[in-house]
Scaffold this active site. Structure first.
Site, PDB file in Angstrom:
ATOM      1  N   GLY A   1     -17.565 -13.675 -22.236  1.00  0.00           N
ATOM      2  CA  GLY A   1     -17.437 -13.837 -24.179  1.00  0.00           C
ATOM      3  C   GLY A   1     -19.014 -14.874 -24.454  1.00  0.00           C
ATOM      4  O   GLY A   1     -19.076 -16.175 -23.438  1.00  0.00           O
TER       5      GLY A   1
ATOM      6  N   MET B   1     -10.482 -16.034 -15.359  1.00  0.00           N
ATOM      7  CA  MET B   1      -9.699 -17.711 -13.993  1.00  0.00           C
ATOM      8  C   MET B   1      -8.128 -17.073 -14.875  1.00  0.00           C
ATOM      9  O   MET B   1      -7.426 -17.853 -14.108  1.00  0.00           O
ATOM     10  CB  MET B   1     -10.414 -18.143 -14.188  1.00  0.00           C
TER      11      MET B   1
ATOM     12  N   HIS C   1      -9.358 -12.427 -24.140  1.00  0.00           N
ATOM     13  CA  HIS C   1      -9.582 -12.360 -22.351  1.00  0.00           C
ATOM     14  C   HIS C   1      -9.283 -10.500 -22.661  1.00  0.00           C
ATOM     15  O   HIS C   1     -10.020  -9.564 -22.266  1.00  0.00           O
ATOM     16  CB  HIS C   1      -8.788 -12.532 -21.439  1.00  0.00           C
TER      17      HIS C   1
ATOM     18  N   ARG D   1      -7.664 -23.592 -21.549  1.00  0.00           N
ATOM     19  CA  ARG D   1      -6.940 -24.721 -21.371  1.00  0.00           C
ATOM     20  C   ARG D   1      -6.634 -24.866 -22.511  1.00  0.00           C
ATOM     21  O   ARG D   1      -6.397 -26.682 -22.756  1.00  0.00           O
ATOM     22  CB  ARG D   1      -8.073 -25.701 -20.597  1.00  0.00           C
TER      23      ARG D   1
HETATM   24  N1  LIG Z   1     -11.766 -17.116 -26.958  1.00  0.00           N
HETATM   25  C1  LIG Z   1     -12.491 -15.842 -26.921  1.00  0.00           C
HETATM   26  N2  LIG Z   1     -12.931 -15.280 -27.101  1.00  0.00           N
HETATM   27  C2  LIG Z   1     -13.937 -14.992 -26.372  1.00  0.00           C
HETATM   28  N3  LIG Z   1     -14.126 -14.983 -24.820  1.00  0.00           N
HETATM   29  C3  LIG Z   1     -13.868 -15.499 -23.922  1.00  0.00           C
HETATM   30  C4  LIG Z   1     -12.543 -16.401 -25.185  1.00  0.00           C
HETATM   31  N4  LIG Z   1     -12.012 -17.048 -23.901  1.00  0.00           N
HETATM   32  C5  LIG Z   1     -12.702 -16.936 -23.136  1.00  0.00           C
HETATM   33  N5  LIG Z   1     -13.623 -15.296 -23.399  1.00  0.00           N
HETATM   34  C6  LIG Z   1     -13.900 -15.387 -22.298  1.00  0.00           C
HETATM   35  O1  LIG Z   1     -13.171 -14.618 -20.900  1.00  0.00           O
HETATM   36  C7  LIG Z   1     -13.918 -14.982 -19.748  1.00  0.00           C
HETATM   37  C8  LIG Z   1     -13.060 -15.411 -18.623  1.00  0.00           C
HETATM   38  O2  LIG Z   1     -12.762 -16.489 -19.202  1.00  0.00           O
HETATM   39  P1  LIG Z   1     -12.099 -17.816 -18.892  1.00  0.00           P
HETATM   40  O3  LIG Z   1     -11.133 -16.969 -17.723  1.00  0.00           O
HETATM   41  O4  LIG Z   1     -12.531 -18.754 -17.961  1.00  0.00           O
HETATM   42  O5  LIG Z   1     -11.064 -18.691 -19.951  1.00  0.00           O
HETATM   43  P2  LIG Z   1     -11.186 -19.679 -21.307  1.00  0.00           P
HETATM   44  O6  LIG Z   1      -9.756 -18.861 -21.908  1.00  0.00           O
HETATM   45  O7  LIG Z   1     -12.758 -19.393 -20.788  1.00  0.00           O
HETATM   46  O8  LIG Z   1     -10.438 -20.511 -19.845  1.00  0.00           O
HETATM   47  P3  LIG Z   1     -10.947 -22.084 -20.013  1.00  0.00           P
HETATM   48  O9  LIG Z   1      -9.887 -22.681 -20.871  1.00  0.00           O
HETATM   49  O10 LIG Z   1     -11.499 -22.378 -18.893  1.00  0.00           O
HETATM   50  O11 LIG Z   1     -12.015 -22.003 -20.635  1.00  0.00           O
HETATM   51  C9  LIG Z   1     -15.604 -15.587 -20.005  1.00  0.00           C
HETATM   52  O12 LIG Z   1     -16.402 -15.135 -20.099  1.00  0.00           O
HETATM   53  C10 LIG Z   1     -15.454 -16.278 -21.245  1.00  0.00           C
HETATM   54  O13 LIG Z   1     -16.520 -16.767 -22.094  1.00  0.00           O
HETATM   55  C1  LIG Z   2     -17.349 -16.245 -15.003  1.00  0.00           C
HETATM   56  C2  LIG Z   2     -16.280 -17.071 -14.304  1.00  0.00           C
HETATM   57  C3  LIG Z   2     -15.042 -15.953 -14.379  1.00  0.00           C
HETATM   58  C4  LIG Z   2     -16.617 -16.938 -13.093  1.00  0.00           C
HETATM   59  O1  LIG Z   2     -15.900 -17.550 -11.604  1.00  0.00           O
HETATM   60  C5  LIG Z   2     -15.878 -18.070 -15.311  1.00  0.00           C
HETATM   61  O2  LIG Z   2     -16.640 -19.053 -15.096  1.00  0.00           O
HETATM   62  C6  LIG Z   2     -14.908 -17.793 -16.306  1.00  0.00           C
HETATM   63  O3  LIG Z   2     -14.510 -17.177 -15.948  1.00  0.00           O
HETATM   64  O4  LIG Z   2     -16.282 -17.601 -17.211  1.00  0.00           O
HETATM   65  N1  BAL Z   3     -14.605 -20.484 -18.995  1.00  0.00           N
HETATM   66  C1  BAL Z   3     -14.682 -21.591 -18.449  1.00  0.00           C
HETATM   67  C2  BAL Z   3     -14.948 -21.695 -16.800  1.00  0.00           C
HETATM   68  C3  BAL Z   3     -14.874 -23.144 -16.538  1.00  0.00           C
HETATM   69  O1  BAL Z   3     -14.581 -23.740 -17.421  1.00  0.00           O
HETATM   70  O2  BAL Z   3     -14.562 -23.302 -15.616  1.00  0.00           O
END
Ligand SMILES: Nc1ncnc2c1ncn2[C@@H]1O[C@H](COP(=O)(O)OP(=O)(O)OP(=O)(O)O)[C@@H](O)[C@H]1O
Ligand SMILES: CC(C)(CO)[C@@H](O)C(=O)[O-]
Ligand code: BAL
Length: 247
Positions: free
Chosen positions: A185, A30, A37, A225
């Site tokens: 992740g 996202m 990421h 976040r």
């Molecule tokens: N710290 C992390 N370690 C490993 N994978 C991660 C990590 N943070 C995010 N991911 C993975 O990256 C992908 C995209 O996640 P996303 O863009 O929602 O970021 P996020 O940091 O999880 O955001 P949010 O704060 O909304 O949870 C998902 O598969 C998530 O599990």
């Molecule tokens: C897998 C995903 C990109 C779907 O919008 C989201 O849930 C996230 O970033 O973890």
């Molecule tokens: N990685 C989680 C995405 C969400 O909280 O919407």
């Protein structure tokens, strides 16, 4: 690095890669990218010949009272972060819930084009676009993927509708990008398991890889976040988070 906003352009590129015999790895995100990421991107590079990263704040996984409008967005910064990793393509769709503008629907086509340009120039959506994205998915989309048992506990309890939105948008991505491998992740452990289940149940020919959780130096799980946390809240969260990770 190619940047696609249009799903048909994305699909054409993927199919051309396939015809050239390339294996495609896909990393859905996202945006507002951080080292967690980028770790997924590094893993993707080990798995395939070309890597596609999607950047899309998916409206359908946010409840009306959640932070869809304020979720951090920084397309320009994200592209800069991906550049050194030699990612092959970034998919940043304008909207995945509205039917493609037909040739007669010139107003929608124009609006779509100008919003796409705006997204690249400013790296952000304006409020009018965000409102319209939310309205479109509620009004123009009626087909949903549900993983009926796995969507219920844990995050599914506190965020009803969340996993329906995730499963649906991941399915859309799989149909558009047509990857051989997709990387998720384990930070979002339930999401990863749910995607594995969906891929098995719906016979997607895609290998799903779960990557280890990446943490900040103080132990806090990296997350887009985290910017919401004040320094006082961070101090409260990090040690608990670390202890949980070690448990
Ligand atoms: N710290 C992390 N370690 C490993 N994978 C991660 C990590 N943070 C995010 N991911 C993975 O990256 C992908 C995209 O996640 P996303 O863009 O929602 O970021 P996020 O940091 O999880 O955001 P949010 O704060 O909304 O949870 C998902 O598969 C998530 O599990
Ligand atoms: C897998 C995903 C990109 C779907 O919008 C989201 O849930 C996230 O970033 O973890
Ligand atoms: N990685 C989680 C995405 C969400 O909280 O919407």
């Amino acid at each position: 690095m190619e940047l696609f906003h249009d799903k048909e352009d994305m699909r054409k590129w993927s199919r051309a890669m396939k015809r050239a015999g390339k294996k495609i790895a896909f990393v859905p995100t996202m945006g507002s990218l951080h080292a967690g990421h980028l770790h997924l991107v590094e893993r993707a590079k080990l798995e395939a010949d070309v890597v596609v990263v999607s950047i899309y704040v998916n409206p359908s996984q946010f409840a009306p009272n959640e932070d869809f409008g304020s979720y951090p967005r920084d397309l320009r910064g994200d592209l800069d972060k991906l550049q050194p990793f030699c990612v092959d393509a970034v998919f940043n769709p304008y909207d995945l819930y509205v039917r493609d503008a037909g040739q007669n629907d010139s107003e929608l086509s124009e609006r779509k084009a100008s919003s796409q340009q705006k997204a690249v120039n400013e790296g952000a959506d304006d409020t009018r676009d965000l409102t319209s994205k939310r309205q479109r998915y509620t009004h123009e989309h009626e087909t949903w993927i549900r993983v009926e048992k796995l969507e219920l506990p844990l995050c599914g309890k506190s965020r009803p509708g969340f996993f329906r939105g995730v499963a649906t948008v991941v399915t859309k991505f799989f149909h558009i990008v047509e990857p051989d491998v997709a990387i998720f992740g384990k930070k979002d452990y339930q999401q990863w398991r749910l995607v594995c289940r969906m891929v098995r149940d719906l016979d997607f020919d895609i290998k799903i890889i779960g990557c280890e959780l990446i943490r900040e130096e103080d132990g806090l799980a990296m997350s887009s976040r985290n910017t919401y946390l004040s320094s006082a809240e961070r101090l409260q969260v990090a040690p608990t988070d670390l202890a949980f990770g070690k448990a």
